[in-house]
Design a protein around this motif. Structure first.
Motif, PDB file in Angstrom:
ATOM      1  N   ASN A 231       0.916  -0.984  -0.119  1.00  0.00           N
ATOM      2  CA  ASN A 231      -0.226  -0.022  -0.106  1.00  0.00           C
ATOM      3  C   ASN A 231       0.807   1.100  -0.021  1.00  0.00           C
ATOM      4  OD1 ASN A 231      -2.701  -1.450   0.055  1.00  0.00           O
ATOM      5  ND2 ASN A 231      -2.246  -1.653   2.333  1.00  0.00           N
ATOM      6  N   ALA A 232       2.038   1.245  -0.626  1.00  0.00           N
ATOM      7  CA  ALA A 232       3.059   2.122  -0.588  1.00  0.00           C
ATOM      8  C   ALA A 232       2.414   3.361  -1.768  1.00  0.00           C
ATOM      9  CB  ALA A 232       4.398   1.899  -0.970  1.00  0.00           C
ATOM     10  N   VAL A 233       2.950   4.468  -1.699  1.00  0.00           N
ATOM     11  CA  VAL A 233       2.393   5.485  -2.840  1.00  0.00           C
ATOM     12  C   VAL A 233       3.861   5.843  -3.466  1.00  0.00           C
ATOM     13  CG1 VAL A 233       2.026   7.918  -3.161  1.00  0.00           C
ATOM     14  CG2 VAL A 233       0.694   6.532  -1.900  1.00  0.00           C
ATOM     15  N   VAL A 234       3.931   5.918  -4.770  1.00  0.00           N
ATOM     16  CA  VAL A 234       5.187   6.090  -5.655  1.00  0.00           C
ATOM     17  C   VAL A 234       4.800   7.713  -6.386  1.00  0.00           C
ATOM     18  CG1 VAL A 234       6.624   5.558  -7.485  1.00  0.00           C
ATOM     19  CG2 VAL A 234       5.649   3.880  -5.982  1.00  0.00           C
ATOM     20  N   VAL A 235       5.762   8.307  -6.218  1.00  0.00           N
ATOM     21  CA  VAL A 235       5.775   9.655  -7.017  1.00  0.00           C
ATOM     22  C   VAL A 235       7.105   9.851  -7.853  1.00  0.00           C
ATOM     23  CG1 VAL A 235       6.033  12.330  -6.530  1.00  0.00           C
ATOM     24  CG2 VAL A 235       4.396  10.637  -5.027  1.00  0.00           C
ATOM     25  N   ASN A 236       6.849  10.202  -9.143  1.00  0.00           N
ATOM     26  CA  ASN A 236       8.034  10.649  -9.888  1.00  0.00           C
ATOM     27  C   ASN A 236       7.664  11.877 -10.476  1.00  0.00           C
ATOM     28  OD1 ASN A 236      10.283  10.482 -11.399  1.00  0.00           O
ATOM     29  ND2 ASN A 236       9.657   8.900 -12.762  1.00  0.00           N
ATOM     30  N   THR A 237       8.588  12.748 -10.132  1.00  0.00           N
ATOM     31  CA  THR A 237       8.819  14.242 -10.653  1.00  0.00           C
ATOM     32  C   THR A 237      10.026  14.286 -11.449  1.00  0.00           C
ATOM     33  OG1 THR A 237       9.375  15.243  -8.536  1.00  0.00           O
ATOM     34  CG2 THR A 237       7.095  15.368  -9.177  1.00  0.00           C
ATOM     35  N   ALA A 238      10.884  13.570 -11.517  1.00  0.00           N
ATOM     36  CA  ALA A 238      12.296  13.533 -12.111  1.00  0.00           C
ATOM     37  C   ALA A 238      12.313  13.163 -13.606  1.00  0.00           C
ATOM     38  CB  ALA A 238      13.388  12.584 -11.300  1.00  0.00           C
ATOM     39  N   ARG A 239      12.485  11.874 -13.944  1.00  0.00           N
ATOM     40  CA  ARG A 239      12.374  11.684 -15.389  1.00  0.00           C
ATOM     41  C   ARG A 239      11.821  10.202 -15.296  1.00  0.00           C
ATOM     42  NH1 ARG A 239      13.406  16.016 -16.387  1.00  0.00           N
ATOM     43  NH2 ARG A 239      15.029  17.123 -17.773  1.00  0.00           N
ATOM     44  N   GLY A 240      10.777  10.221 -16.625  1.00  0.00           N
ATOM     45  CA  GLY A 240       9.891   8.957 -16.849  1.00  0.00           C
ATOM     46  C   GLY A 240      10.793   7.742 -16.619  1.00  0.00           C
ATOM     47  N   PRO A 241      11.934   7.625 -17.619  1.00  0.00           N
ATOM     48  CA  PRO A 241      12.552   6.248 -17.749  1.00  0.00           C
ATOM     49  C   PRO A 241      13.117   5.785 -16.411  1.00  0.00           C
ATOM     50  CG  PRO A 241      13.047   7.647 -19.686  1.00  0.00           C
ATOM     51  CD  PRO A 241      12.385   8.694 -18.496  1.00  0.00           C
ATOM     52  N   ILE A 242      13.275   6.383 -15.264  1.00  0.00           N
ATOM     53  CA  ILE A 242      13.763   6.048 -14.110  1.00  0.00           C
ATOM     54  C   ILE A 242      12.874   4.995 -13.532  1.00  0.00           C
ATOM     55  CG2 ILE A 242      14.413   6.556 -11.827  1.00  0.00           C
ATOM     56  CD1 ILE A 242      15.179   9.421 -12.875  1.00  0.00           C
ATOM     57  N   LEU A 243      11.595   4.995 -13.860  1.00  0.00           N
ATOM     58  CA  LEU A 243      10.689   4.061 -13.207  1.00  0.00           C
ATOM     59  C   LEU A 243      10.053   3.302 -14.369  1.00  0.00           C
ATOM     60  CD1 LEU A 243       8.754   3.377 -11.145  1.00  0.00           C
ATOM     61  CD2 LEU A 243       7.176   5.344 -11.590  1.00  0.00           C
TER      62      LEU A 243
END
Length: 335
Positions: A231-243
Motif C-alpha cells: 500500500n505504498a505510494v510512488v511519486v515521480n517528478t524526475a524523469r520517466g525512464p527511471i521508473l
C-alpha cells in the motif's frame, strides 16, 4: 564576435540576453519546434553557444555545428544532450540546476499528500451523474503522515527541498543517495539509508529525485516496487525512464502499490502505443479511481520559474562561453 543561438524562439526579444552577454556576443533566435534539423546549415555554421529547453541535441545534429563550444540545457535534467558526442568534440555541456527547486519539491509532496489524504479519491468519485455516497470511503491509501516513512531517492537540490517539506508535514524522512557526503542527513535532520533496499523497506511514500543517467535508467522496476511496504505510494517528478511504468501498472493492479503520482512518463508527449497504465487512466477505468494522478511534466511551472530558466540559463552561457568559468558544467563521466 561570438554567436549564441536559442533555436526554439522562446522569448519575444533578446534584450535580456544581450544585456547579460555584452556587446561582443551576437544573439540569434530560431523558430524550430521539434528538432534542430529544422534549421539550415548556414545558420548553425555560425554558432559558438547553443541554448536549448525542450529540444534534444543528438550526435547527428551536433555534427552540424562546426564552431560549437558550449551547450546549455535550460533545465535541471541533461539527458537530452548527447554528452559523449559533445565530449568527443571538446564541447562543454552545462545545465541550470538551481531553477524550479521549490516548485518541483512542493509538487512532489503535494502529489503524495493529495493521494494519502483522499483528495484525489473523493474528487474522482464525486464527479459525474452517478457520484459515490456522501460518506467516508475506506481505502488503503489513507494514512496519517506521522506514521509513514517518506523515502527520497536522490538528495540533490530538489530532493533536499522535498525532504524538508515532507519533514515539516510530519513524515519520517529517509533518503538514499550514494553521491552525498556523510553528514548530509544530520544537516537536514533526516535519516540516511545505506542501501537502496534499506530505503525501499521504509518508504510508505517513495519520491524519485535522481537524474536520468545510464545508471538510473530503469532503476525502479518491479523488483524494487515490491520491496516497498504494501500500500505504498510512488511519486515521480524526475524523469520517466527511471521508473518502469509497466511494472508500476502491475503493482497497482494487484494492490501492492496503493497509488502513484507521475509528472513524467517514459516518452513525452506519449505516442502510440501508449503505456497501458496511461491508457487505463485516460479511460477512467474504475480500478484506478482515486489512485493515480498524471500531469504533463509541469511540476516546475510558475512564472517565477520561467524567469529563472531564462536568466540563469543565459548567465551560465556568459560564465562559460565568454568568461571561461566552469559554472554548472556537467562532466561526461558523471554518469
Amino acid at each position: 564576435m561570438l554567436t549564441v543561438l536559442e533555436p526554439e524562439g522562446l522569448y519575444p526579444d533578446t534584450g535580456l540576453e544581450q544585456q547579460i552577454l555584452g556587446p561582443g556576443v551576437r544573439i540569434l533566435q530560431g523558430n524550430a519546434r521539434a528538432s534542430l534539423a529544422e534549421l539550415p546549415d548556414e545558420l548553425l555554421a555560425e554558432v559558438d553557444g547553443l541554448m536549448t529547453l525542450r529540444m534534444p541535441v543528438p550526435a547527428e545534429q551536433i555534427a552540424r555545428f562546426p564552431k560549437l563550444k558550449v551547450v546549455v540545457r535550460m533545465g535541471v535534467g541533461y539527458d537530452r544532450v548527447d554528452r559523449a558526442a559533445c565530449a568527443a568534440r571538446g564541447i562543454t555541456v552545462c545545465n541550470v540546476p538551481d531553477y524550479g527547486t521549490q516548485e518541483v519539491a512542493e509538487f512532489a509532496v503535494l502529489l503524495a499528500l493529495s493521494l494519502r489524504r483522499g483528495l484525489i479519491l473523493y474528487h474522482d468519485t464525486q464527479r459525474g451523474p452517478d457520484p459515490a455516497p456522501w460518506a467516508v470511503m475506506p481505502s488503503p491509501l489513507h494514512r496519517r503522515q506521522e506514521v509513514q516513512g517518506f523515502g527520497i531517492l536522490g538528495l540533490g537540490r530538489i530532493g533536499s527541498a522535498a525532504a524538508l517539506r515532507a519533514k515539516a508535514l510530519g513524515y519520517r524522512v529517509v533518503f538514499y543517495d550514494p553521491n552525498q557526503p556523510n553528514g548530509w542527513d544530520r544537516a537536514l535532520g533526516i535519516q540516511r539509508a545505506r542501501t537502496m533496499e534499506e530505503l525501499l523497506a521504509q518508504s510508505d511514500v517513495l519520491s524519485i529525485h535522481c537524474p536520468l543517467t545510464r545508471g538510473t535508467r530503469g532503476l525502479i522496476g518491479e523488483k524494487e516496487l515490491r520491496q516497498l511496504p504494501r500500500n505504498a505510494v510512488v511519486v515521480n517528478t524526475a524523469r520517466g525512464p527511471i521508473l518502469d511504468i509497466d511494472a508500476l501498472e502491475r503493482c497497482l493492479r494487484d494492490g501492492h502499490i496503493a497509488g502513484a503520482g507521475l509528472d513524467v512518463i517514459p516518452e513525452e508527449p506519449p505516442k502510440d502505443p501508449i503505456p497501458n497504465l496511461l491508457r487505463a487512466y485516460r479511460a477512467q477505468e474504475d480500478w484506478l479511481r482515486g489512485r493515480l494522478v498524471i500531469t504533463p511534466h509541469i511540476a516546475f511551472h510558475t512564472p517565477e520559474a520561467w524567469d529563472d530558466i531564462r536568466l540563469k540559463g543565459i548567465e551560465t552561457m556568459r560564465d562559460v562561453l565568454v568568461e571561461g568559468r566552469r559554472t554548472n558544467v556537467i562532466l561526461p563521466e558523471s554518469d
